[in-house]
Design a protein around this motif. Sequence first.
Motif, PDB file in Angstrom:
ATOM      1  N   ALA A 159       0.829  -1.207   0.000  1.00 14.79           N
ATOM      2  CA  ALA A 159       0.000   0.000   0.000  1.00 14.79           C
ATOM      3  C   ALA A 159       0.861   1.254   0.000  1.00 14.79           C
ATOM      4  CB  ALA A 159      -0.932  -0.004   1.209  1.00 14.79           C
ATOM      5  N   LEU A 160       1.947   1.240   0.762  1.00 15.30           N
ATOM      6  CA  LEU A 160       2.832   2.400   0.824  1.00 15.30           C
ATOM      7  C   LEU A 160       3.434   2.693  -0.545  1.00 15.30           C
ATOM      8  CD1 LEU A 160       4.243   4.564   2.513  1.00 15.30           C
ATOM      9  CD2 LEU A 160       6.008   2.879   3.062  1.00 15.30           C
ATOM     10  N   ASP A 161       3.848   1.645  -1.249  1.00 17.63           N
ATOM     11  CA  ASP A 161       4.394   1.835  -2.589  1.00 17.63           C
ATOM     12  C   ASP A 161       3.340   2.418  -3.520  1.00 17.63           C
ATOM     13  OD1 ASP A 161       6.607   1.639  -4.370  1.00 17.63           O
ATOM     14  OD2 ASP A 161       5.671  -0.087  -5.313  1.00 17.63           O
ATOM     15  N   ALA A 162       2.103   1.898  -3.417  1.00 18.65           N
ATOM     16  CA  ALA A 162       1.022   2.437  -4.241  1.00 18.65           C
ATOM     17  C   ALA A 162       0.780   3.904  -3.933  1.00 18.65           C
ATOM     18  CB  ALA A 162      -0.252   1.618  -4.011  1.00 18.65           C
ATOM     19  N   ALA A 163       0.770   4.262  -2.650  1.00 18.66           N
ATOM     20  CA  ALA A 163       0.536   5.652  -2.261  1.00 18.66           C
ATOM     21  C   ALA A 163       1.634   6.567  -2.772  1.00 18.66           C
ATOM     22  CB  ALA A 163       0.418   5.750  -0.743  1.00 18.66           C
ATOM     23  N   GLU A 164       2.876   6.121  -2.681  1.00 17.41           N
ATOM     24  CA  GLU A 164       3.982   6.963  -3.142  1.00 17.41           C
ATOM     25  C   GLU A 164       3.977   7.146  -4.654  1.00 17.41           C
ATOM     26  OE1 GLU A 164       7.137   6.083   0.496  1.00 17.41           O
ATOM     27  OE2 GLU A 164       7.466   5.145  -1.467  1.00 17.41           O
ATOM     28  N   ARG A 165       3.289   6.257  -5.342  1.00 18.91           N
ATOM     29  CA  ARG A 165       3.162   6.397  -6.797  1.00 18.91           C
ATOM     30  C   ARG A 165       1.913   7.170  -7.191  1.00 18.91           C
ATOM     31  NH1 ARG A 165       6.816   2.870  -9.331  1.00 18.91           N
ATOM     32  NH2 ARG A 165       7.836   1.465  -7.837  1.00 18.91           N
ATOM     33  N   GLY A 166       1.113   7.582  -6.196  1.00 14.16           N
ATOM     34  CA  GLY A 166      -0.014   8.453  -6.489  1.00 14.16           C
ATOM     35  C   GLY A 166      -1.376   7.916  -6.135  1.00 14.16           C
ATOM     36  N   ARG A 489      -4.948  13.325  18.659  1.00 12.78           N
ATOM     37  CA  ARG A 489      -5.571  14.619  18.953  1.00 12.78           C
ATOM     38  C   ARG A 489      -4.686  15.760  18.468  1.00 12.78           C
ATOM     39  NH1 ARG A 489      -7.073  11.911  23.749  1.00 12.78           N
ATOM     40  NH2 ARG A 489      -5.235  12.713  24.836  1.00 12.78           N
ATOM     41  N   ASP A 490      -3.375  15.613  18.636  1.00 12.62           N
ATOM     42  CA  ASP A 490      -2.450  16.651  18.156  1.00 12.62           C
ATOM     43  C   ASP A 490      -2.538  16.795  16.647  1.00 12.62           C
ATOM     44  OD1 ASP A 490      -1.632  17.031  20.740  1.00 12.62           O
ATOM     45  OD2 ASP A 490       0.198  15.819  20.554  1.00 12.62           O
ATOM     46  N   GLN A 491      -2.637  15.670  15.942  1.00 11.20           N
ATOM     47  CA  GLN A 491      -2.757  15.719  14.491  1.00 11.20           C
ATOM     48  C   GLN A 491      -4.044  16.420  14.088  1.00 11.20           C
ATOM     49  OE1 GLN A 491      -0.843  14.858  12.026  1.00 11.20           O
ATOM     50  NE2 GLN A 491       0.712  13.467  12.821  1.00 11.20           N
ATOM     51  N   SER A 492      -5.135  16.153  14.828  1.00 12.71           N
ATOM     52  CA  SER A 492      -6.431  16.704  14.448  1.00 12.71           C
ATOM     53  C   SER A 492      -6.504  18.209  14.645  1.00 12.71           C
ATOM     54  CB  SER A 492      -7.551  16.036  15.251  1.00 12.71           C
ATOM     55  OG  SER A 492      -7.452  16.369  16.633  1.00 12.71           O
ATOM     56  N   THR A 493      -5.588  18.802  15.426  1.00 12.45           N
ATOM     57  CA  THR A 493      -5.596  20.258  15.633  1.00 12.45           C
ATOM     58  C   THR A 493      -4.745  20.998  14.623  1.00 12.45           C
ATOM     59  OG1 THR A 493      -3.722  20.129  17.179  1.00 12.45           O
ATOM     60  CG2 THR A 493      -5.946  19.933  18.104  1.00 12.45           C
ATOM     61  N   MET A 494      -4.041  20.260  13.738  1.00 13.72           N
ATOM     62  CA  MET A 494      -3.220  20.910  12.724  1.00 13.72           C
ATOM     63  C   MET A 494      -4.098  21.495  11.634  1.00 13.72           C
ATOM     64  SD  MET A 494      -0.209  18.041  12.390  1.00 13.72           S
ATOM     65  CE  MET A 494       0.538  18.881  10.999  1.00 13.72           C
ATOM     66  N   PRO A 495      -3.631  22.525  10.927  1.00 15.08           N
ATOM     67  CA  PRO A 495      -4.397  23.073   9.807  1.00 15.08           C
ATOM     68  C   PRO A 495      -4.690  21.983   8.784  1.00 15.08           C
ATOM     69  CG  PRO A 495      -2.543  24.486  10.345  1.00 15.08           C
ATOM     70  CD  PRO A 495      -2.379  23.242  11.161  1.00 15.08           C
ATOM     71  N   PRO A 496      -5.869  22.015   8.161  1.00 16.71           N
ATOM     72  CA  PRO A 496      -6.261  20.944   7.251  1.00 16.71           C
ATOM     73  C   PRO A 496      -5.270  20.693   6.128  1.00 16.71           C
ATOM     74  CG  PRO A 496      -8.135  22.360   7.757  1.00 16.71           C
ATOM     75  CD  PRO A 496      -6.927  23.013   8.354  1.00 16.71           C
ATOM     76  N   HIS A 497      -4.644  21.753   5.598  1.00 18.41           N
ATOM     77  CA  HIS A 497      -3.743  21.534   4.475  1.00 18.41           C
ATOM     78  C   HIS A 497      -2.489  20.770   4.885  1.00 18.41           C
ATOM     79  CE1 HIS A 497      -1.901  25.151   6.288  1.00 18.41           C
ATOM     80  NE2 HIS A 497      -0.775  24.727   5.731  1.00 18.41           N
ATOM     81  N   GLU A 498      -2.235  20.683   6.195  1.00 16.02           N
ATOM     82  CA  GLU A 498      -1.044  19.979   6.648  1.00 16.02           C
ATOM     83  C   GLU A 498      -1.302  18.503   6.910  1.00 16.02           C
ATOM     84  OE1 GLU A 498       1.307  21.712   9.687  1.00 16.02           O
ATOM     85  OE2 GLU A 498       0.646  23.738   9.229  1.00 16.02           O
ATOM     86  N   VAL A 499      -2.562  18.131   7.064  1.00 17.99           N
ATOM     87  CA  VAL A 499      -2.841  16.734   7.402  1.00 17.99           C
ATOM     88  C   VAL A 499      -3.715  16.033   6.389  1.00 17.99           C
ATOM     89  CG1 VAL A 499      -2.615  17.182   9.851  1.00 17.99           C
ATOM     90  CG2 VAL A 499      -4.867  17.344   8.814  1.00 17.99           C
ATOM     91  N   ASP A 500      -4.387  16.791   5.528  1.00 19.39           N
ATOM     92  CA  ASP A 500      -5.295  16.154   4.589  1.00 19.39           C
ATOM     93  C   ASP A 500      -4.545  15.670   3.366  1.00 19.39           C
ATOM     94  OD1 ASP A 500      -7.654  15.151   3.772  1.00 19.39           O
ATOM     95  OD2 ASP A 500      -8.626  17.059   3.346  1.00 19.39           O
ATOM     96  N   GLY A 501      -5.292  15.056   2.459  1.00 18.45           N
ATOM     97  CA  GLY A 501      -4.675  14.559   1.237  1.00 18.45           C
ATOM     98  C   GLY A 501      -4.740  13.051   1.175  1.00 18.45           C
ATOM     99  N   ASP A 502      -4.164  12.500   0.127  1.00 19.51           N
ATOM    100  CA  ASP A 502      -4.280  11.080  -0.136  1.00 19.51           C
ATOM    101  C   ASP A 502      -3.025  10.310   0.209  1.00 19.51           C
ATOM    102  OD1 ASP A 502      -6.828  11.453  -1.117  1.00 19.51           O
ATOM    103  OD2 ASP A 502      -6.104  11.918  -3.129  1.00 19.51           O
ATOM    104  N   SER A 503      -2.031  10.949   0.799  1.00 18.40           N
ATOM    105  CA  SER A 503      -0.786  10.267   1.124  1.00 18.40           C
ATOM    106  C   SER A 503      -0.912   9.577   2.471  1.00 18.40           C
ATOM    107  CB  SER A 503       0.359  11.272   1.186  1.00 18.40           C
ATOM    108  OG  SER A 503       0.231  12.070   2.337  1.00 18.40           O
ATOM    109  N   PRO A 504       0.046   8.689   2.812  1.00 18.40           N
ATOM    110  CA  PRO A 504       0.011   8.027   4.113  1.00 18.40           C
ATOM    111  C   PRO A 504       0.168   8.976   5.280  1.00 18.40           C
ATOM    112  CG  PRO A 504       1.559   6.956   2.630  1.00 18.40           C
ATOM    113  CD  PRO A 504       1.097   8.201   1.965  1.00 18.40           C
TER     114      PRO A 504
END
Length: 515
Positions: A159-166, A489-504
């Motif tokens: 899965a990690l390889d697939a994610a790194e390829r997009g 919880r710490d991750q959930s308080t970060m700005p959305p652009h820093e934690v969202d997306g399709d990467s691992p």
Amino acid sequence: MADYDLAIIGGGLNGVSLARDAVGRGLRVILVEQGDLGSAASSASSRLVHGDLASLERRRVLRVRAALAERDVWLRIAPHLVRPIRFAIPAHAEERPTWQLRTGLWLYDRLAARKRLPAATTLDVTHHPIGDALKRPIGTAFAYSDCVVDDSRLVVLTALDAAERGAAIRTGARCVRADRDRIWRLAIIDRGHRRIVTSRALANATGAWSVSTAETVLRQPPPRVVARQISQIVVPRLFDVDAVYVFQNHDGRLIFAQPYERDFTLIGTVAHEFKGDPAVVAMPAPDVAYLCRAANRYFRSDIQPVDVVRTVSGANMMLRAAGGERLETVVSLEASRTQAPLLTMCGGDVTTARRRAEQAINRLATFYPMSPRWTAGAPLPGGDFDWNRFDDLVDDVRERWRFLSEAEARRLAGAYGTRLADVLGDASSRAELGRAFGSQLTEAEVRYLMTKEWARFPDDVLWRRTKLGLTLGAAEQEALAAFMAAAARDQSTMPPHEVDGDSPARAVELQAIGG
């Protein structure tokens, strides 16, 4: 235009193998998994990468040849996860004659396209360490070469390889409805939010959920399959040699006893039809007793059900063909001029998973252009070294991180390969890895698994990305759970652009949505 070329439901070995193959051919891919990657049957396999001697006995020669070719592929692309090891079949007076075993192993060696591993030999176990754990009067064994694999890490790194390829890999996300027209329209519950995704093709890779997914989510005719449960037991270590014992049982089955996480032995498998909820697959007491009796025919150390420290069970689907014949793998493609393609894939073993996915994606080539097949030559993350240099890698790890013990270095090198620096960084002491959860698990590794490998809960870390749940005490596991909850919880308080997306590295959820 659809959002994706291929949407995959199911994050087991079949699903992630499809995602890796397809994205590497230039397709836009999304995979949704309601729980954790490899959390069902993909983490309950026999852990063998082999040609399957039982298939050879049933005269399925071409299948054995293909599986042995895949064994070589895995050695090449995942040398940190797939480990060559000697298998030993003790000759038992009440079982197959020695000439039959010798002839079968002679043919087995010759079916391998490349002679990478040592050939089969005959052992006098009265003067060989393999015989130390065996009862007398067993005096002869036949040794041959095959491999073992960390099955659940194989899923995650694929899965990690697939994610790194997009590819977009969404765990804790549940597809609740899929409408089929010229494209697929999927309703997905992801992190508490409902979103609509469109795709030109859909793959049902939900394993034991294949029928229920087809009926309730896709609203399509279900595949003609039957559920099968496989089970194994984990007991304290029964032998000191680095080998896998293959025991002939009185009913003709072959039982494997293999080293498991240094201090334990994994014994299995027993398989039978399964009825019930595939999310709750428990090993029945008669199966536990059966494996204990099978091992006790050969081992000096007597084991009883009370000695079992863990059972490992999973359910998957297999084809039920006309006349009642059962085959292990289902790969089917249904499409028409007016309806988008539906690919169904379930069953099969670890050894042939890569090839199975390759052949399945080949079937989509008539619907849109794609690059040639490629997965047999591209290493998984951390696997860019030759398989016979694993010990050198361990030495390099101990040289760079001198505070690691031999056992720690081997575990970490086997899990992360050449990417271990992404986990340990430039740490020069154990203290720099942060809090310790038991003797081997550190804060640095847990953070890596959460941010890069989709780990959300303690079980994801303790039983799939590692097997340290076998050795961590209750207090240590509770401390790990508290740490992961706070980190989430710490991750959930970060700005959305820093934690969202399709990467691992996407945000870590506190709980799975709908699954």
